[in-house]
Design a protein around this motif. Structure first.
Motif, mmCIF file in Angstrom:
data_model
loop_
_atom_site.group_PDB
_atom_site.id
_atom_site.type_symbol
_atom_site.label_atom_id
_atom_site.label_comp_id
_atom_site.label_asym_id
_atom_site.label_seq_id
_atom_site.Cartn_x
_atom_site.Cartn_y
_atom_site.Cartn_z
ATOM 1 N N GLU A 91 0.858 -1.119 -0.120
ATOM 2 C CA GLU A 91 0.124 -0.020 0.052
ATOM 3 C C GLU A 91 0.775 1.116 0.010
ATOM 4 N N ARG A 95 1.257 11.466 1.324
ATOM 5 C CA ARG A 95 0.786 12.463 2.365
ATOM 6 C C ARG A 95 1.233 13.865 2.169
ATOM 7 N N GLY A 100 -4.415 11.063 10.411
ATOM 8 C CA GLY A 100 -4.707 9.701 10.753
ATOM 9 C C GLY A 100 -3.457 9.027 11.569
ATOM 10 N N SER A 101 -3.056 7.953 11.003
ATOM 11 C CA SER A 101 -2.045 7.289 11.750
ATOM 12 C C SER A 101 -0.718 7.934 11.523
ATOM 13 N N ASP A 176 -4.188 13.080 2.047
ATOM 14 C CA ASP A 176 -3.417 11.828 1.979
ATOM 15 C C ASP A 176 -4.394 10.975 1.247
ATOM 16 N N THR A 200 -10.492 6.038 0.297
ATOM 17 C CA THR A 200 -9.137 5.529 0.382
ATOM 18 C C THR A 200 -8.150 6.923 0.385
ATOM 19 N N ARG A 202 -8.095 11.277 1.841
ATOM 20 C CA ARG A 202 -8.592 12.138 2.857
ATOM 21 C C ARG A 202 -8.855 13.590 1.834
ATOM 22 N N ARG A 218 -15.118 7.024 10.313
ATOM 23 C CA ARG A 218 -14.404 6.778 11.403
ATOM 24 C C ARG A 218 -14.422 7.734 12.719
#
Ligand code: UDP
Length: 237
Positions: A91, A95, A100-101, A176, A200, A202, A218
């Motif tokens: 994947e 960004r 997120g993560s 991203d 998939t 943002r 989310r």
């Protein structure tokens, strides 16, 4: 539409993939939505059709810019015909702003703007929770070659320029997104596959920072389909 005449090759969280012919697939977008590696699940009427239309729109735009994508043509409201590829199990996360993560991992504030585009890689493996992987590990594990990895990075950055510029004209920030690649069965060419949709990517309003993507689901920030439909309208599809 009835797709039973085609062999179902794979059913994922948001899509079904059928064999269309020896070198082509039929990709159907489902109404299911999941988050947190499948821990949160719902069914959202119309989501499949909207994501198919948005993906199709971006793939057509990229095809015109000579990016080799798997998109061939529409099949029906919720599916399109695509080149069959052997998937590279990575994947590619691109960004422009922290979210997120990334924020969780490094304690960075959401919305921090990067000076340059950041490209990260995760190993595509649901059982392992898609762990991040370095370029060196990708090469040592022989997941793909150095040449292909370089091409993936170059294409991912070109995609970023094309999509970001278009979205900017619609007052949307491309924060991203995730890309996937495969090697075409027919000719071995490196091909951009999967989907490019609010599942998939943002997308934020450039003024209010409102989300038009899966973060609405989310983070329970409102109605998912309303957000996806608003994005759809803004894109002038
Ligand atoms: N993403 C995705 N599938 C994944 C992981 C991430 O489509 O399995 C997308 C996600 O929607 C976001 C971007 O990649 O646009 C970066 O996601 P991030 O690493 O911040 O993880 P998340 O917050 O989605 O857990």
């Amino acid at each position: 539409m009835d797709k039973e005449k085609f062999d179902l090759l794979y059913e994922g969280k948001a899509k079904k993939v059928y064999k269309y012919n020896e070198n082509e697939l039929l990709i159907e977008f489902k109404d299911d939505v999941t988050a947190f590696n499948g821990l949160k699940k719902s069914n959202v009427v119309n989501k499949g059709k909207i994501n198919k239309k948005i993906s199709e729109f971006f793939f057509k735009m990229l095809n015109k810019e000579s990016i080799n994508t798997h998109y061939i043509k529409e099949y029906d409201d919720s599916s399109f015909i695509a080149k069959w590829t052997n998937l590279i199990p990575l994947e590619v996360i691109v960004r422009n702003f922290a979210a997120g993560s990334f924020c969780k991992r490094y304690g960075v504030e959401k919305g921090y703007k990067f000076d340059d585009t950041l490209v990260e890689f995760s190993l595509k493996d649901d059982n392992l929770g898609d762990p991040m992987i370095t370029k060196d590990a990708i090469l040592l594990l022989k997941i793909t070659s150095e040449d292909v990895l370089e091409q993936i990075e170059t294409i991912s950055k070109r995609v970023n320029k094309i999509l970001s510029n278009y979205l900017k004209s619609k007052h949307i920030i491309l924060v991203d997104y995730k890309l996937e690649f495969g090697l075409a069965k027919k000719d071995g060419r490196l091909t951009l596959i999967d989907e490019i949709s609010p599942d998939t990517c943002r997308f934020w309003d450039d003024n209010t920072m409102e989300s038009f993507d899966k973060d609405v689901y989310r983070e329970e920030k409102g109605n998912l389909i309303n957000a996806y439909e608003e994005l759809f309208r803004r894109l002038n599809i």
